[in-house]
Design a protein around this motif. Structure first.
Motif, PDB file in Angstrom:
ATOM      1  N   ARG A   2      50.309 -79.290-130.708  1.00 16.16           N
ATOM      2  CA  ARG A   2      50.762 -80.624-131.078  1.00 16.16           C
ATOM      3  C   ARG A   2      51.904 -80.570-132.059  1.00 16.16           C
ATOM      4  O   ARG A   2      51.837 -79.894-133.098  1.00 16.16           O
ATOM      5  N   LEU A  48      51.892 -81.667-136.164  1.00 15.42           N
ATOM      6  CA  LEU A  48      51.220 -80.944-137.251  1.00 15.42           C
ATOM      7  C   LEU A  48      52.225 -80.055-137.971  1.00 15.42           C
ATOM      8  O   LEU A  48      53.118 -79.472-137.352  1.00 15.42           O
ATOM      9  N   LEU A  72      51.442 -75.499-142.642  1.00 15.78           N
ATOM     10  CA  LEU A  72      50.016 -75.636-142.932  1.00 15.78           C
ATOM     11  C   LEU A  72      49.194 -74.859-141.913  1.00 15.78           C
ATOM     12  O   LEU A  72      48.283 -74.099-142.269  1.00 15.78           O
ATOM     13  N   ASN A 127      49.093 -71.301-142.593  1.00 18.42           N
ATOM     14  CA  ASN A 127      48.195 -70.937-143.684  1.00 18.42           C
ATOM     15  C   ASN A 127      46.721 -70.958-143.264  1.00 18.42           C
ATOM     16  O   ASN A 127      45.927 -70.145-143.731  1.00 18.42           O
ATOM     17  N   TYR A 128      46.366 -71.880-142.379  1.00 21.67           N
ATOM     18  CA  TYR A 128      44.989 -71.863-141.878  1.00 21.67           C
ATOM     19  C   TYR A 128      44.722 -70.536-141.166  1.00 21.67           C
ATOM     20  O   TYR A 128      43.695 -69.891-141.367  1.00 21.67           O
ATOM     21  N   ILE A 129      45.698 -70.170-140.336  1.00 19.61           N
ATOM     22  CA  ILE A 129      45.540 -68.925-139.575  1.00 19.61           C
ATOM     23  C   ILE A 129      45.466 -67.726-140.512  1.00 19.61           C
ATOM     24  O   ILE A 129      44.599 -66.856-140.385  1.00 19.61           O
ATOM     25  N   VAL A 142      41.564 -69.184-133.407  1.00 24.22           N
ATOM     26  CA  VAL A 142      42.885 -69.670-133.791  1.00 24.22           C
ATOM     27  C   VAL A 142      43.539 -70.439-132.637  1.00 24.22           C
ATOM     28  O   VAL A 142      44.115 -71.516-132.814  1.00 24.22           O
ATOM     29  N   ARG A 143      43.417 -69.875-131.440  1.00 21.63           N
ATOM     30  CA  ARG A 143      44.054 -70.521-130.285  1.00 21.63           C
ATOM     31  C   ARG A 143      43.528 -71.939-130.099  1.00 21.63           C
ATOM     32  O   ARG A 143      44.286 -72.905-130.018  1.00 21.63           O
ATOM     33  N   TYR A 144      42.220 -72.078-130.119  1.00 25.25           N
ATOM     34  CA  TYR A 144      41.661 -73.412-129.933  1.00 25.25           C
ATOM     35  C   TYR A 144      41.956 -74.303-131.134  1.00 25.25           C
ATOM     36  O   TYR A 144      42.207 -75.496-130.996  1.00 25.25           O
ATOM     37  N   GLY A 145      41.922 -73.685-132.306  1.00 24.43           N
ATOM     38  CA  GLY A 145      42.236 -74.470-133.502  1.00 24.43           C
ATOM     39  C   GLY A 145      43.602 -75.105-133.396  1.00 24.43           C
ATOM     40  O   GLY A 145      43.833 -76.238-133.840  1.00 24.43           O
ATOM     41  N   LEU A 146      44.514 -74.369-132.793  1.00 27.07           N
ATOM     42  CA  LEU A 146      45.880 -74.885-132.667  1.00 27.07           C
ATOM     43  C   LEU A 146      46.047 -75.843-131.505  1.00 27.07           C
ATOM     44  O   LEU A 146      46.746 -76.849-131.593  1.00 27.07           O
ATOM     45  N   GLY A 169      43.651 -77.429-129.505  1.00 25.09           N
ATOM     46  CA  GLY A 169      42.692 -78.489-129.185  1.00 25.09           C
ATOM     47  C   GLY A 169      43.338 -79.868-129.193  1.00 25.09           C
ATOM     48  O   GLY A 169      44.105 -80.185-130.097  1.00 25.09           O
ATOM     49  N   THR A 170      43.056 -80.672-128.219  1.00 25.35           N
ATOM     50  CA  THR A 170      43.682 -81.996-128.169  1.00 25.35           C
ATOM     51  C   THR A 170      42.699 -83.114-127.869  1.00 25.35           C
ATOM     52  O   THR A 170      42.895 -84.251-128.272  1.00 25.35           O
ATOM     53  N   THR A 182      39.477 -69.922-143.648  1.00 30.88           N
ATOM     54  CA  THR A 182      40.442 -71.021-143.642  1.00 30.88           C
ATOM     55  C   THR A 182      40.288 -71.906-144.882  1.00 30.88           C
ATOM     56  O   THR A 182      41.267 -72.310-145.502  1.00 30.88           O
ATOM     57  N   TRP A 207      47.358 -70.566-151.657  1.00 31.31           N
ATOM     58  CA  TRP A 207      48.642 -71.161-151.255  1.00 31.31           C
ATOM     59  C   TRP A 207      48.715 -72.670-151.498  1.00 31.31           C
ATOM     60  O   TRP A 207      49.797 -73.231-151.633  1.00 31.31           O
ATOM     61  N   ARG A 250      40.100 -80.488-138.707  1.00 33.97           N
ATOM     62  CA  ARG A 250      40.541 -80.533-137.324  1.00 33.97           C
ATOM     63  C   ARG A 250      40.669 -79.117-136.744  1.00 33.97           C
ATOM     64  O   ARG A 250      40.172 -78.809-135.659  1.00 33.97           O
ATOM     65  N   PHE A 251      41.316 -78.245-137.487  1.00 37.21           N
ATOM     66  CA  PHE A 251      41.521 -76.858-137.049  1.00 37.21           C
ATOM     67  C   PHE A 251      40.187 -76.176-136.774  1.00 37.21           C
ATOM     68  O   PHE A 251      39.999 -75.508-135.763  1.00 37.21           O
ATOM     69  N   VAL A 252      39.267 -76.390-137.678  1.00 38.90           N
ATOM     70  CA  VAL A 252      37.956 -75.758-137.540  1.00 38.90           C
ATOM     71  C   VAL A 252      37.200 -76.335-136.342  1.00 38.90           C
ATOM     72  O   VAL A 252      36.609 -75.598-135.551  1.00 38.90           O
ATOM     73  N   TYR A 303      38.260 -77.739-133.562  1.00 41.83           N
ATOM     74  CA  TYR A 303      38.764 -77.238-132.283  1.00 41.83           C
ATOM     75  C   TYR A 303      38.525 -75.746-132.145  1.00 41.83           C
ATOM     76  O   TYR A 303      38.231 -75.246-131.062  1.00 41.83           O
ATOM     77  N   GLY A 304      38.677 -75.062-133.272  1.00 41.76           N
ATOM     78  CA  GLY A 304      38.417 -73.624-133.210  1.00 41.76           C
ATOM     79  C   GLY A 304      37.017 -73.334-132.717  1.00 41.76           C
ATOM     80  O   GLY A 304      36.787 -72.373-131.971  1.00 41.76           O
ATOM     81  N   GLY A 310      36.597 -75.483-128.735  1.00 35.82           N
ATOM     82  CA  GLY A 310      37.515 -75.285-127.616  1.00 35.82           C
ATOM     83  C   GLY A 310      36.818 -74.563-126.463  1.00 35.82           C
ATOM     84  O   GLY A 310      36.089 -73.607-126.664  1.00 35.82           O
ATOM     85  N   GLU A 360      38.285 -74.964-122.809  1.00 36.36           N
ATOM     86  CA  GLU A 360      39.105 -74.845-121.607  1.00 36.36           C
ATOM     87  C   GLU A 360      39.756 -73.462-121.508  1.00 36.36           C
ATOM     88  O   GLU A 360      40.179 -72.890-122.498  1.00 36.36           O
TER      89      GLU A 360
END
Lengths: 216, 216, 216, 216
Positions: free
Chosen positions: C162, C165, C169, C172-174, C203-207, C209-210, D177, D184, D201-203, D205-206, D209, D211
């Motif tokens: 998305r 975002l 940030l 940094n989560y990653i 990480v992939r889903y964290g990024l 996810g929609t 995370t 930082w 949100r990141f968590v 979906y992480g 997820g 799909e």
DNA sequence: CATGAATGAGCATTCATTCAT
DNA sequence: CATGAATGAATGCTCATTCAT
């Protein structure tokens, strides 16, 4: 990650001017002078000084900022004393420049004779100061030297000394005679007054001599 | 566990007298003089000297017996040079004692001016010698001093200098003027000959002055 | 009068680039990593490291420039390794930005898992560097971070993530997920590959996810 | 010979639980947090803290049992705060496990953002505790972690998260995370609420997820 | 409550010297 | 001759902690 410069809240000697020095401060400085005099600054250890005061090495740091700090205080103390001598000579009223110069020599020699150890440390180890401390002292020293040179120029202006001689060179000759005492003078053998007389006489003639002795 | 004297079976510097000095010996000594002059003996490291010679610290010990050994050699070298000056002055024929003294001053000043660095090390760090080395040097020095005192006594005997002044004190005044040059003299500013003239003049009048200047 | 900066002639580790590192250099660095990992940099003593290498404390200084120097080398070594991982991910051909990012995560996690101790020291004690060393490392770090942020922006540009975002940030989560492994991951319990899989998936889903999960 | 536990006959801080903390206690603890945050625990000195409170070093010991005692109190304070967040999330009624987990993340992030300094000290220096203090804290921590793991297991049981993933690993990814923010996050740049939103949100979906993104 | 002085153990770093190769 | 590695003792300085007043 050493944090050097005086952190606030740390006691550190009040000898720097912020209040009357604690008695122990004086004691420490005195012991340091003795030790530095005997071993030289570089060969003296903080341990030596602590031992002399009867304190643990670490405890000493309650009173000092470091080894170099001790040397700095010592050297400043000497400068204070010497400045007084110089000022007294300068302010003498109704006397010739030559007499003022003579007074200076006399006072300086006397002062050195009475503070032999600290004066020795001053002249021998002044270069071991570094950074700002070094620059401070060099400035004080330059000021002192210049005033003496001026005094000599006055004697030249008043016709007591030959005007064709470089006043700065003459000053250095005089300094040599006065200062070198720190290496040989022992009060037990010669009274300070006699020394002052002798040197003042030596210097006076050294400056004023005019008769053609070489090829009569 | 520092080892002072050369052990058999190990090649130690021949500079001590057992044969002509090897070229590298001279180089090492020269470098040491430079380093000691700049940092003072106590603050100089064997590493510094090795760097200056382009050698590893360990290798240096093939040439020297230790750090103090270097200082000792340096100091002796100076004494050799100074002795020559003194001897020349003493052996001057058909001249008055005062003229011989003046010749000594001149030679000594000139020598010092031309060997400023080594002379500085001599006067500043001679005390750092210890044990036998120290005693050796002190003996040489005493001898030298005594000869100068004798010279002054000769001038008194010949009536050129007031006899009621202590010759040893006078010698020390003179030494001060001559020696102190190591702290201020810079050849770039003043030619050595001018310095020698100035000091010899200052000393001569310092010794011979007689007229009552104070209370005419 | 401390003279800090590497004086010429002093051996000091060749690990800095001037030649192949001596075997002992590697040994010392390895021991330091171990010690720092266990005690933390600030609580580790040079003595500890010397003991670990089987050397006297003083001898260690033949190999290092100081305690901080050890940390600096360690930290640089990590940066070298991490840079390789990053570069490999960047240079992957014919794959989407998201796949490159995933490759980066995987490589980074794997690298960390295999260099757990040094990586721990890196993340825990990097702030203890000071002066130029600190600035050097901060620069390297910023560069690395920026490249990852760019990578994320690429995934946004390619529509895989998305775009609304903040890429920094997200980075940094990653980083948090990847880096924090140094505090809990134990290779005995979980294979590095599994860790890499798990984190890369997280990480992939964290990024990406929609779907609206909250209010269906 | 450091003394760990309070000796009878000496008034020791009441902050340990035996009564309401005196105002000065709070002040001291606050100052310590600030100092530890800036320098790290190991590099902070009791002097620093005394300075910050405007007290002499010795006087501080009226309030504390030692340096480590300060860290211990700080760390406990954090645990108290975090426990509240966790409890609130757990006790949320009529919501799914995933929503409870999300609530936890949100609360924890928010709490950390609002207590950045103390939280930083917690995560960075917790290992510096020793002995009983260390064991106490480790126990509290384990308890906390386990509850979060349980929460994740609940989401798996409820089918919101894939059941074949190790809940403990997932918890650690999440912790990373959340926790890493201490290194930082700067409140001036990003509002705490936005951070909480982003991370939650990141968590989410992480974790959720599903799909197949890799090989569609 | 607070001060000021002292303790004592520890630490990073330096350096003259040795010695096998 | 020279190298490179190591030794070991010393040194300046820091700091948590104690305690009498």
């Amino acid at each position: 990650m050493p944090r050097k410069a005086g952190r606030s809240g740390r006691p550190v000697s009040r000898a720097g001017g912020s209040g009357p020095p604690r008695p122990r401060d004086v004691e420490v400085l005195h012991a340091a002078a003795e030790i530095f005099y005997v071993n030289g600054y570089a060969n003296s250890t903080v341990q030596d000084i602590a031992d002399a005061v009867g304190m643990l090495k670490g405890s000493l740091y309650y009173y000092i900022d470091g080894k170099e700090d001790l040397l700095y205080r010592l050297v400043n103390e000497i400068h204070d004393g010497v400045e007084q001598a110089l000022t007294a000579a300068f302010e003498a009223q109704g006397v010739s420049a030559l007499e003022r110069l003579e007074l200076y020599v006399r006072q300086q020699v006397t002062y050195n004779a009475h503070n032999l150890k600290k004066v020795s440390v001053y002249y021998h180890d002044i270069d071991q100061l570094s950074g700002k401390r070094r620059r401070d002292i060099e400035a004080r020293r330059r000021t002192h030297d210049n005033r003496v040179v001026d005094l000599i120029r006055d004697t030249q202006a008043e016709g007591q000394t030959r005007a064709d001689l470089d006043a700065r060179l003459l000053a250095n000759y005089i300094f040599g005679t006065i200062i070198w005492t720190y290496r040989w003078y022992r009060p037990e053998a010669v009274p300070a007054a006699e020394l002052a007389n002798g040197i003042s006489r030596f210097v006076r003639y050294g400056l004023t001599g005019t008769e053609p002795l070489r090829h009569p």
